[in-house]
Design a protein around this motif. Structure first.
Motif, PDB file in Angstrom:
ATOM      1  N   LEU A  40       0.824  -1.209   0.000  1.00 37.26           N
ATOM      2  CA  LEU A  40       0.000   0.000   0.000  1.00 37.26           C
ATOM      3  C   LEU A  40       0.858   1.258   0.000  1.00 37.26           C
ATOM      4  CD1 LEU A  40      -2.895  -0.886   2.485  1.00 37.26           C
ATOM      5  CD2 LEU A  40      -3.092  -0.432   0.035  1.00 37.26           C
ATOM      6  N   LEU A  41       1.892   1.259   0.811  1.00 38.74           N
ATOM      7  CA  LEU A  41       2.774   2.421   0.857  1.00 38.74           C
ATOM      8  C   LEU A  41       3.505   2.597  -0.466  1.00 38.74           C
ATOM      9  CD1 LEU A  41       3.933   4.718   2.568  1.00 38.74           C
ATOM     10  CD2 LEU A  41       5.725   3.138   3.330  1.00 38.74           C
ATOM     11  N   ASN A  42       3.896   1.489  -1.074  1.00 39.04           N
ATOM     12  CA  ASN A  42       4.570   1.546  -2.372  1.00 39.04           C
ATOM     13  C   ASN A  42       3.687   2.220  -3.415  1.00 39.04           C
ATOM     14  OD1 ASN A  42       6.434   1.143  -4.359  1.00 39.04           O
ATOM     15  ND2 ASN A  42       6.401  -1.070  -4.291  1.00 39.04           N
ATOM     16  N   LEU A  43       2.395   1.879  -3.412  1.00 37.50           N
ATOM     17  CA  LEU A  43       1.476   2.473  -4.384  1.00 37.50           C
ATOM     18  C   LEU A  43       1.260   3.959  -4.118  1.00 37.50           C
ATOM     19  CD1 LEU A  43      -1.178  -0.356  -4.822  1.00 37.50           C
ATOM     20  CD2 LEU A  43       0.568   0.388  -6.439  1.00 37.50           C
ATOM     21  N   VAL A  44       1.252   4.352  -2.849  1.00 40.80           N
ATOM     22  CA  VAL A  44       1.139   5.781  -2.538  1.00 40.80           C
ATOM     23  C   VAL A  44       2.326   6.536  -3.135  1.00 40.80           C
ATOM     24  CG1 VAL A  44       1.177   7.491  -0.689  1.00 40.80           C
ATOM     25  CG2 VAL A  44      -0.240   5.457  -0.456  1.00 40.80           C
ATOM     26  N   PHE A  45       3.523   5.980  -2.957  1.00 37.13           N
ATOM     27  CA  PHE A  45       4.716   6.607  -3.545  1.00 37.13           C
ATOM     28  C   PHE A  45       4.576   6.729  -5.065  1.00 37.13           C
ATOM     29  CE2 PHE A  45       7.443   4.853   0.148  1.00 37.13           C
ATOM     30  CZ  PHE A  45       7.151   5.975   0.910  1.00 37.13           C
ATOM     31  N   CYS A  46       3.981   5.706  -5.683  1.00 33.44           N
ATOM     32  CA  CYS A  46       3.851   5.685  -7.145  1.00 33.44           C
ATOM     33  C   CYS A  46       2.906   6.756  -7.672  1.00 33.44           C
ATOM     34  CB  CYS A  46       3.374   4.306  -7.611  1.00 33.44           C
ATOM     35  SG  CYS A  46       4.631   3.005  -7.489  1.00 33.44           S
ATOM     36  N   HIS A  47       2.062   7.295  -6.801  1.00 37.45           N
ATOM     37  CA  HIS A  47       1.052   8.249  -7.269  1.00 37.45           C
ATOM     38  C   HIS A  47       1.261   9.653  -6.724  1.00 37.45           C
ATOM     39  CE1 HIS A  47      -1.554   4.395  -7.593  1.00 37.45           C
ATOM     40  NE2 HIS A  47      -0.914   4.623  -8.720  1.00 37.45           N
ATOM     41  N   LEU A  48       2.471   9.953  -6.287  1.00 33.03           N
ATOM     42  CA  LEU A  48       2.772  11.283  -5.750  1.00 33.03           C
ATOM     43  C   LEU A  48       3.461  12.192  -6.760  1.00 33.03           C
ATOM     44  CD1 LEU A  48       4.017  10.477  -2.122  1.00 33.03           C
ATOM     45  CD2 LEU A  48       1.739  11.190  -2.859  1.00 33.03           C
TER      46      LEU A  48
END
Length: 320
Positions: A40-48
């Motif tokens: 989940l954290l990885n995906l947040v990074f991907c969308h910043l």
């Protein structure tokens, strides 16, 4: 015509970057040394990535001429799209952790059929025999190209991976269709404004939600470290580029351009398996790749662009 060229270029580029990022994400999640970010954290990074646009576009006034009244309050709609984007990507990443990436991509291509059905109903897309055949070939070729068979002790994980990939396809379809239905074709400034707000919502709403999931015991929050931190940064940059290209394709291209071109990710993934993992494709996989390539031609109706010119040339030669 120039817009069409850019749309086709964006479609091809997004396909290549998507596959490369998929390999990178799968490698990070399966790295035995650890150090990777939690999914989940990885995906947040991907969308910043859109945060870079916030100083100029994030707080700008809403575009004066949205395609319809329902497109007003773009920043609020961006929250919905941020949630959908996070949801279908998490389902895709979870599927890739359970089954081979080629199989995840194969099931994910059901979005081709789903987008076509929605496009016929909402956007007046023509129902033609060649496109229907193209959709069938895309689905058939995708499964043949996957070439993956579950082991005797992995049926549950296999079924779970299939379900998550199908769920990702539904979310991917909803993201494309809803965006085009709400906003239609807009300018690059609108795209930047929208993308900036999507990233802002990931920071303001989704990231706190990830922290709550950690406190609730749903998924342990893990920050990347070591070599995995660099991989996470590269993945975030690739994902941001793909997301921008997706929106460009949806706005500037035909409704079937993105799903039709994304079918090319199937043979490309098989090629990456050969190049990176020395996985030799079987005959059925090669047949599947061929069917996918043919399906893209039929869905995008590229044969109607090439064949008429050939016929004209033939007629001119006969008249000489």
């Amino acid at each position: 015509m120039r817009t069409d060229v850019w749309a086709y270029g964006a479609a091809l580029g997004s396909c290549v970057l998507f596959c490369l990022n998929g390999e990178l994400l799968q490698a990070l999640q399966r790295n035995g040394e650890g150090g990777h970010a939690s999914p989940l954290l990885n995906l947040v990074f991907c969308h910043l990535g859109g945060l870079l646009l916030v100083p100029h576009f994030g707080c700008a006034k809403e575009p004066k001429e949205p395609s319809a009244k329902r497109a007003a309050h773009v920043e609020l709609w961006a929250l919905l799209f941020a949630l959908v984007l996070m949801g279908y990507n998490y389902a895709w990443l979870s599927s890739a952790a359970l089954v081979e990436l080629s199989l995840t991509n194969a099931v994910f291509q059901t979005s081709v059929a789903l987008v076509y059905i929605c496009s016929v109903q909402l956007f007046g897309e023509a129902v033609s025999g060649d496109r229907v055949v193209g959709v069938v070939l895309a689905l058939t070729g995708s499964f043949l190209a996957s070439g993956t068979k579950p082991g005797p002790d992995s049926h549950f994980a296999h079924l779970g991976g299939l379900f998550l990939a199908l769920l990702a396809a539904v979310g991917y379809t909803a993201y494309q269709v809803l965006f085009r239905w709400l906003f239609g074709k807009q300018s690059a400034a609108f795209l930047a404004h929208f993308f900036a707000w999507v990233s802002l919502w990931h920071l303001l709403v989704i990231l706190p939600g990830v922290c709550l999931a950690h406190l609730a015991g749903l998924e342990n929050l893990q920050l990347p470290h070591g070599r995995a931190a660099l991989g996470t940064l590269v993945s975030a940059l690739l994902a941001s580029a793909v997301n921008v290209l997706y929106l460009c394709i949806v706005m500037w291209g035909s409704p079937m351009l993105l799903p039709g071109t994304s079918a090319l990710s199937v043979p490309l993934t098989v090629f990456l398996d050969l190049a990176l993992h020395q996985k030799q494709p079987e005959l059925q996989e090669l047949l599947g790749q061929l069917l996918v390539l043919v399906s893209v031609v039929l869905i995008m109706q590229l044969h109607k662009v090439v064949l008429p010119s050939s016929f004209n040339l033939k007629g001119e030669l006969m008249s000489l």
